[in-house]
Scaffold this active site. Structure first.
Site, mmCIF file in Angstrom:
data_model
loop_
_atom_site.group_PDB
_atom_site.id
_atom_site.type_symbol
_atom_site.label_atom_id
_atom_site.label_comp_id
_atom_site.label_asym_id
_atom_site.label_seq_id
_atom_site.Cartn_x
_atom_site.Cartn_y
_atom_site.Cartn_z
ATOM 1 N N ASP A 172 -30.784 71.542 93.564
ATOM 2 C CA ASP A 172 -29.453 72.140 93.349
ATOM 3 C C ASP A 172 -28.752 71.369 92.240
ATOM 4 O OD1 ASP A 172 -29.156 69.840 95.063
ATOM 5 O OD2 ASP A 172 -27.148 70.526 95.627
ATOM 6 N N HIS A 189 -33.736 66.727 94.485
ATOM 7 C CA HIS A 189 -32.937 67.930 94.765
ATOM 8 C C HIS A 189 -32.984 68.893 93.591
ATOM 9 C CE1 HIS A 189 -29.208 66.734 92.469
ATOM 10 N NE2 HIS A 189 -29.654 65.519 92.733
ATOM 11 N N SER A 222 -24.025 57.882 94.849
ATOM 12 C CA SER A 222 -24.511 57.960 96.235
ATOM 13 C C SER A 222 -25.628 58.987 96.387
ATOM 14 C CB SER A 222 -23.365 58.387 97.158
ATOM 15 O OG SER A 222 -22.223 57.602 96.916
ATOM 16 N N ASP A 247 -33.662 59.991 90.956
ATOM 17 C CA ASP A 247 -32.380 60.701 90.896
ATOM 18 C C ASP A 247 -31.277 59.735 90.476
ATOM 19 O OD1 ASP A 247 -30.537 62.751 91.149
ATOM 20 O OD2 ASP A 247 -30.262 62.470 93.303
ATOM 21 N N THR A 268 11.291 76.269 87.088
ATOM 22 C CA THR A 268 12.086 75.330 87.885
ATOM 23 C C THR A 268 11.873 75.586 89.368
ATOM 24 O OG1 THR A 268 13.907 76.849 87.540
ATOM 25 C CG2 THR A 268 13.866 74.844 86.181
ATOM 26 N N GLU A 309 -28.059 68.556 97.932
ATOM 27 C CA GLU A 309 -27.693 67.142 97.718
ATOM 28 C C GLU A 309 -26.285 67.018 97.179
ATOM 29 O OE1 GLU A 309 -27.209 63.185 96.041
ATOM 30 O OE2 GLU A 309 -27.038 65.070 94.954
ATOM 31 N N GLU A 310 -25.942 67.929 96.284
ATOM 32 C CA GLU A 310 -24.629 67.816 95.634
ATOM 33 C C GLU A 310 -23.491 68.198 96.568
ATOM 34 O OE1 GLU A 310 -24.444 66.263 93.029
ATOM 35 O OE2 GLU A 310 -26.141 66.659 91.691
#
Ligand code: BES
Ligand code: ZN
Length: 457
Positions: free
Chosen positions: A89, A87, A400, A181, A316, A154-155
């Site tokens: 990207d 990949h 992954s 990768d 608050t 891919e990312e």
């Protein structure tokens, strides 16, 4: 091969300059503002692949980012056809202030090149490109048939590549998919990754009162969605690291004694690991070693959490909304869709009536494993030995690459994962780097590998 290895040696400097050019393109796939840069990286690859002498170089448009394809199919029917996947990207760069040098201005310090994408994955796809070049420029041919496919998503989950490989099954048909990768297990230890975890990524959104409230006037009267969220997250795991979602472990494949014994043989130093991370104590599922917990067992982690006031000083406020991103890494046999359902069911079960809730599945991917007794793995062992001068180890990666499973399911091709990164490359973090020694050794290794693969059909 000698000629090819010499060619790689004498072209090192040019290879590095070209890699720097590639790394200068900020091809961040999840940021709309960088869409044109992602296209720029695809076109850069297109031109480069043409330049090294591949055929049918093409950029395929998709609903998202482009897919770059090329091939060289003149090696005949007696040798395998290999699909090289990677990949182009990259991950976003935030927090930018933690980078020592700008992420898209690559610099070399010692043996490392620093830039976003240097290890994940531009530097690693460039290893394959330069190996192909070395073969083509020296011999005018490749020892095997090669198809290359580089994606720009891919990312962010490879959504369009999943569709693409269904549609382009014939064009992509191959015997193996070769992927760089992942990382080496440690420095100077070439590695073959034979398993990747899957992923199930969820988001929880809670709404309490219809608007932000004064925490003095209303505090004590209504439930606070941040408090509710914290309680819910606390119910996802027990204090021994066991995930409490009903049915979560039902499909998990048990680790075999054999595999557990192999894991024990990997060079892992718990003290060094803690020192590197500057933590006093490790935490994970009871009954498993750290190596097992980070690679072969499923996990659940909160990746982001929000709600209420996060600015300077105090305010608050009793917030109206809160939310969290929660991801689960999955192991063989677990199915991301099924896990997403179980997650949603469990969250619904534990949510109090005092908040409204939405659970969204963001993306997922299946785990994958490669049988290590295939001839292509044997050829990889031999090539790594030649390239690094050391026997490689086998290990499972905790990260992954969901498309690996689709290559197997749709094309019937096993993924061969030869990683040349290092565990401390800071992928997805500030100051990402890539070791140039491994870059050059990787190029020779892959050049050997193409040659070795020609002997196995
Ligand atoms: N190169 C990584 C996969 C990886 C992670 C290899 C860690 C070695 C160590 C890949 O680019 C990646 O980050 N994948 C994502 C996939 C997700 C977005 C579906 C991941 O693992 O988070
Ligand atoms: Zn990657």
């Amino acid at each position: 091969m000698e000629k090819i290895i010499k060619y790689i040696e004498s072209n090192k400097d040019r290879y590095l300059e070209e890699l720097k050019d590639f790394l200068r393109i900020p091809s961040i796939s999840n940021e709309e503002a960088h869409k044109a840069d992602v296209v720029k990286a695809a076109v850069w690859l297109e031109n480069h692949l043409k330049g090294i002498g591949l055929d049918n170089v093409k950029v395929f448009e998709t609903e998202g980012h482009p897919i770059v394809y090329a091939d060289w199919l003149k090696a005949g029917n007696n040798v395998p056809t290999v699909l090289v996947y990677g990949h182009y990207d990259v991950q976003p760069v935030d927090p930018l202030e933690l980078w020592t040098d700008p992420p898209f201005e690559p610099v070399v310090k010692g043996s490392k090149i620093y830039a976003r994408g240097s290890a994940d994955d531009k530097g690693q796809i460039f290893i394959h490109i330069k190996s192909l070049e070395a073969h083509l420029k020296n011999n005018g041919k490749l020892p095997i048939n090669v198809k290359v496919i580089f994606e720009g998503e891919e990312e962010i989950g490879s959504e369009n590549l999943h569709k693409f490989i269904e549609v382009q099954k014939d064009m992509l048909k191959s015997d193996y998919v070769v992927i760089s990768d992942t990382s080496m297990y440690t420095d100077n230890l070439p590695s073959i990754c034979y398993g990747l975890r899957g992923l199930c990524f969820m988001q929880i959104d809670l709404v309490g009162p219809n608007r932000d409230l004064h925490s003095g006037s209303f505090g004590g009267g209504v439930n606070n969605p941040i408090n509710v969220l914290a309680e819910m997250i606390n119910k996802l795991k027990d204090d021994k690291g066991k995930i409490l979602i009903d049915g979560f472990y039902d499909d998990v494949e048990k680790l075999t004694d054999n595999e557990r014994a192999e894991f024990k043989r990997l060079p892992f130093d718990e003290k060094e690991y803690m020192k590197d991370l500057e933590v006093e104590e490790l935490f994970g599922e009871e009954g498993y070693t750290t190596v097992e917990r980070v690679s072969a067992r499923p996990t659940l982690d909160c990746n982001g959490i929000w709600g209420g006031y996060q600015g300077q000083g105090a305010k608050t406020v009793l917030p109206s909304v809160a939310g969290a991103k929660v991801s689960m890494r999955l192991v063989p046999n677990q199915d991301p869709d099924k896990i997403a359902e179980l997650f949603e069911k469990y969250i619904n079960k534990i949510a109090p009536k005092s908040v409204k809730m939405k659970v969204t599945s963001l993306h997922g991917g299946k785990p994958s494993v490669t049988a290590i007794d295939t001839p292509a793995i044997k050829a990889a062992v031999d090539s790594l030995k030649k390239g690094f001068g050391v026997d490689p180890v086998f290990f499972k990666e905790g990260g992954s690459i969901p498309i690996v499973n689709s290559f197997k399911e749709v094309l019937g091709a096993d993924g061969i994962l030869l990683g040349f990164g290092l565990p401390d490359d800071n992928i997805h973090s500030p100051n990402e780097k890539f070791d140039l020694n491994n870059f050059y050794k990787g190029i020779s290794t892959v050049a050997y590998y193409y040659e070795e693969l020609s002997k196995i059909k």
